[in-house]
Scaffold this active site. Structure first.
Site, mmCIF file in Angstrom:
data_model
loop_
_atom_site.group_PDB
_atom_site.id
_atom_site.type_symbol
_atom_site.label_atom_id
_atom_site.label_comp_id
_atom_site.label_asym_id
_atom_site.label_seq_id
_atom_site.Cartn_x
_atom_site.Cartn_y
_atom_site.Cartn_z
ATOM 1 N N THR A 233 -19.688 48.303 -5.190
ATOM 2 C CA THR A 233 -18.099 47.553 -4.888
ATOM 3 C C THR A 233 -18.763 46.086 -4.996
ATOM 4 O O THR A 233 -17.936 45.373 -4.452
ATOM 5 C CB THR A 233 -17.592 47.856 -3.668
ATOM 6 O OG1 THR A 233 -18.600 47.471 -2.551
ATOM 7 C CG2 THR A 233 -17.131 49.191 -3.367
ATOM 8 N N SER A 234 -19.816 45.815 -5.663
ATOM 9 C CA SER A 234 -20.223 44.370 -5.987
ATOM 10 C C SER A 234 -19.925 43.939 -7.327
ATOM 11 O O SER A 234 -18.884 43.243 -7.240
ATOM 12 C CB SER A 234 -21.709 44.187 -5.488
ATOM 13 O OG SER A 234 -22.063 42.887 -5.416
ATOM 14 N N ARG A 235 -20.820 44.140 -8.123
ATOM 15 C CA ARG A 235 -20.377 43.858 -9.741
ATOM 16 C C ARG A 235 -20.948 44.998 -10.604
ATOM 17 O O ARG A 235 -22.159 45.355 -10.370
ATOM 18 C CB ARG A 235 -21.305 42.453 -10.108
ATOM 19 C CG ARG A 235 -20.553 41.250 -9.164
ATOM 20 C CD ARG A 235 -19.252 40.854 -9.810
ATOM 21 N NE ARG A 235 -18.571 39.795 -9.437
ATOM 22 C CZ ARG A 235 -17.800 39.849 -8.284
ATOM 23 N NH1 ARG A 235 -17.271 40.845 -7.918
ATOM 24 N NH2 ARG A 235 -17.065 38.704 -7.906
ATOM 25 N N ASP A 259 -16.161 50.450 -8.031
ATOM 26 C CA ASP A 259 -14.687 49.581 -7.816
ATOM 27 C C ASP A 259 -15.155 48.571 -9.135
ATOM 28 O O ASP A 259 -14.068 47.636 -9.277
ATOM 29 C CB ASP A 259 -14.569 49.007 -6.597
ATOM 30 C CG ASP A 259 -13.272 48.203 -6.580
ATOM 31 O OD1 ASP A 259 -12.219 48.831 -6.766
ATOM 32 O OD2 ASP A 259 -13.289 47.143 -6.204
ATOM 33 N N GLU A 264 -15.859 45.626 -17.365
ATOM 34 C CA GLU A 264 -14.461 45.780 -16.791
ATOM 35 C C GLU A 264 -13.295 44.516 -17.327
ATOM 36 O O GLU A 264 -12.293 44.797 -17.462
ATOM 37 C CB GLU A 264 -14.297 45.654 -15.369
ATOM 38 C CG GLU A 264 -14.845 44.466 -14.891
ATOM 39 C CD GLU A 264 -15.019 44.337 -13.081
ATOM 40 O OE1 GLU A 264 -15.382 45.247 -12.528
ATOM 41 O OE2 GLU A 264 -14.274 43.527 -12.414
ATOM 42 N N HIS A 296 -11.477 47.347 -9.581
ATOM 43 C CA HIS A 296 -11.729 46.261 -8.546
ATOM 44 C C HIS A 296 -10.682 45.892 -7.536
ATOM 45 O O HIS A 296 -9.992 44.671 -7.691
ATOM 46 C CB HIS A 296 -11.964 45.098 -9.786
ATOM 47 C CG HIS A 296 -12.721 43.796 -9.317
ATOM 48 N ND1 HIS A 296 -13.844 43.300 -10.032
ATOM 49 C CD2 HIS A 296 -12.892 43.118 -8.112
ATOM 50 C CE1 HIS A 296 -14.403 42.603 -9.280
ATOM 51 N NE2 HIS A 296 -13.872 42.315 -8.094
HETATM 52 P P1 NAI Z 1 -23.515 37.073 0.441
HETATM 53 O O1 NAI Z 1 -23.942 36.134 -0.335
HETATM 54 O O2 NAI Z 1 -23.055 37.074 1.916
HETATM 55 O O3 NAI Z 1 -24.717 38.233 0.661
HETATM 56 C C1 NAI Z 1 -25.605 38.529 -0.345
HETATM 57 C C2 NAI Z 1 -26.711 39.169 0.016
HETATM 58 O O4 NAI Z 1 -27.705 39.667 -0.898
HETATM 59 C C3 NAI Z 1 -27.418 38.060 0.871
HETATM 60 O O5 NAI Z 1 -27.803 38.325 2.064
HETATM 61 C C4 NAI Z 1 -28.801 37.821 -0.019
HETATM 62 O O6 NAI Z 1 -30.022 37.414 0.730
HETATM 63 C C5 NAI Z 1 -28.928 39.303 -0.642
HETATM 64 N N1 NAI Z 1 -29.668 39.181 -1.923
HETATM 65 C C6 NAI Z 1 -29.575 38.429 -2.854
HETATM 66 N N2 NAI Z 1 -30.520 38.819 -3.852
HETATM 67 C C7 NAI Z 1 -30.987 39.897 -3.429
HETATM 68 C C8 NAI Z 1 -32.008 40.865 -4.089
HETATM 69 N N3 NAI Z 1 -32.299 40.501 -5.389
HETATM 70 N N4 NAI Z 1 -32.420 41.886 -3.285
HETATM 71 C C9 NAI Z 1 -31.988 42.314 -2.150
HETATM 72 N N5 NAI Z 1 -31.130 41.207 -1.643
HETATM 73 C C10 NAI Z 1 -30.554 40.076 -2.340
HETATM 74 O O7 NAI Z 1 -22.423 38.031 -0.372
HETATM 75 P P2 NAI Z 1 -21.136 38.897 0.075
HETATM 76 O O8 NAI Z 1 -20.026 38.049 0.632
HETATM 77 O O9 NAI Z 1 -21.751 39.927 0.711
HETATM 78 O O10 NAI Z 1 -20.722 39.535 -1.281
HETATM 79 C C11 NAI Z 1 -21.676 40.344 -2.079
HETATM 80 C C12 NAI Z 1 -21.125 40.518 -3.557
HETATM 81 O O11 NAI Z 1 -19.857 41.362 -3.518
HETATM 82 C C13 NAI Z 1 -20.421 39.072 -4.132
HETATM 83 O O12 NAI Z 1 -21.547 38.521 -4.722
HETATM 84 C C14 NAI Z 1 -19.373 39.834 -5.201
HETATM 85 O O13 NAI Z 1 -20.136 39.997 -6.290
HETATM 86 C C15 NAI Z 1 -19.243 41.275 -4.288
HETATM 87 N N6 NAI Z 1 -17.869 41.202 -4.195
HETATM 88 C C16 NAI Z 1 -16.839 42.212 -4.562
HETATM 89 C C17 NAI Z 1 -15.439 42.504 -4.155
HETATM 90 C C18 NAI Z 1 -14.633 43.392 -4.948
HETATM 91 O O14 NAI Z 1 -13.239 43.260 -4.677
HETATM 92 N N7 NAI Z 1 -15.242 44.495 -5.090
HETATM 93 C C19 NAI Z 1 -14.997 41.469 -3.524
HETATM 94 C C20 NAI Z 1 -15.830 40.460 -3.131
HETATM 95 C C21 NAI Z 1 -17.161 40.235 -3.495
#
Ligand code: NAI
Length: 332
Positions: A233-235, A259, A264, A296
């Site tokens: 559900t990330s990217r 998602d 997309e 999404h």
């Molecule tokens: P965040 O920035 O709070 O958390 C991301 C975490 O990933 C951080 O703790 C970071 O240390 C960790 N990280 C970064 N690179 C890493 C790696 N190579 N290996 C392991 N850990 C790593 O971001 P949040 O708010 O939790 O969102 C995550 C992602 O969810 C967003 O970047 C966005 O792409 C996606 N998202 C999807 C939505 C949807 O509707 N499907 C809606 C909102 C966000």
């Protein structure tokens, strides 16, 4: 009045933005189309532009916006991988985003996908609607018997861990920067390879960056348990989708719930039910009985829309008053 062009403006959010912005000196131009090189000219004369995840904000588009007088670009999303941050800085375009509009929205949706696919709820619903009450093929699993791996324990991943803890499953986590809150509920592993190796269910919550592009490729899949359940559900580009399709064919991947999808941008957020889908990888995904794809929508709750509008309006307000932006996109 500051003119604000809102690209990809859907009906479900226009009213919320207008309501939250009531009383501010902003004049909105709501545009159905997404921002790209062709449509950037529509923003001419707008000092501020608002976009969403599948709008294009690369150097060429940003140059066009800057030439048309745009000085502020706000994305109504938590991810900002679609924006060329270096180009924006060079062109003097201030960037803002919405870092935490509702991590719970995505976390709850993630749990919803696990339960739906793991218990065949979508299939049961379809059968009953055609008066087929046969239960054959609907046997599911219980989460308490599973080891769930959470990859990325930032805002969303942490909420996922908290929700999962109520189900009695074993929770493993991996993050480059472990979070103390999570250590109370889950066991951190030292490498992502360990997470891949030991998880029955693996859910991705890391952002899309060069280091996470195609995180789940053939090599990663090779480390995983047979029949692993993947959730994204990330990217979309965290998955090498053709590799995952091959793994679905051999049942290496037993369940897939997504998602988001790498390609997309040319599919999601529009009604394409009368179109011919030309993306064969996407079309193939839709043929598997053990795959769920949503378009999404994990972010889409009333709570989230309200928070997105509030943060965005705050950023517009700060920009219009020339004060520093509380939610500026981090520099590259
Ligand atoms: P965040 O920035 O709070 O958390 C991301 C975490 O990933 C951080 O703790 C970071 O240390 C960790 N990280 C970064 N690179 C890493 C790696 N190579 N290996 C392991 N850990 C790593 O971001 P949040 O708010 O939790 O969102 C995550 C992602 O969810 C967003 O970047 C966005 O792409 C996606 N998202 C999807 C939505 C949807 O509707 N499907 C809606 C909102 C966000």
């Amino acid at each position: 009045m500051m003119k604000v062009a809102v690209f990809n403006a859907k009906r479900y959010e226009r009213g919320v933005i207008e309501k939250v912005a009531d009383g501010h000196p902003f004049e909105f131009t709501f545009l159905e189309t997404r921002l790209d090189f062709q449509t950037a000219a529509l923003a001419t004369g707008h000092e501020a532009v608002l976009i969403f995840v599948n709008d294009v904000a690369d150097r060429a588009v940003l140059e066009k916006l800057a030439a048309g007088g745009t000085r502020f670009l706000g994305t109504r999303s938590a991810g900002f991988n679609h924006i060329d941050r270096e180009a924006a800085e060079e062109l003097g375009i201030q960037l803002a985003y919405v870092p935490a509009y509702s991590p719970n929205a995505v976390a709850e949706f993630t749990i919803g996908l696990i339960l739906t696919l793991g218990r065949h709820i979508h299939e049961g619903h379809n059968r009953v609607r055609r008066a087929d009450f046969n239960l054959e093929g609907l046997c599911g699993f219980e989460l308490r018997d599973m080891t769930v791996g959470v990859c990325g324990t930032g805002r969303i991943g942490t909420e996922v861990v908290k929700l999962l803890s109520g189900f009695g499953c074993k929770i493993l986590a991996y993050d480059e920067e472990p979070n103390e809150e999570v250590t109370l509920l889950a066991s951190y592993v030292d490498t992502r390879e360990e997470l891949f190796r030991y998880s029955d269910i693996l859910t991705l919550h890391v952002p899309l960056m060069p280091s996470t592009f195609h995180l789940i490729d053939e090599a990663a899949l090779g480390l995983m348990k047979d029949g692993v359940f993947l959730i994204n559900t990330s990217r979309g580009a965290l998955l090498d989708t053709p590799a995952v399709v091959e793994a679905l064919k051999t049942r290496k991947v037993g369940f897939l719930a997504i998602d988001v999808y790498e390609e997309e941008a040319s599919l999601f957020f529009e009604d394409r039910s009368s179109d011919i889908i030309k993306d064969d990888t996407f079309a193939r995904l839709l043929t598997f009985p053990n795959v769920i794809v949503t378009g999404h929508q994990a972010f889409l709750t009333q709570h989230a829309l309200r928070n997105i509008a509030e943060t965005t309006v705050q950023s517009l307000d700060e920009f219009s008053r020339g004060v520093s932006c509380s939610h500026s996109v981090p520099l590259p």
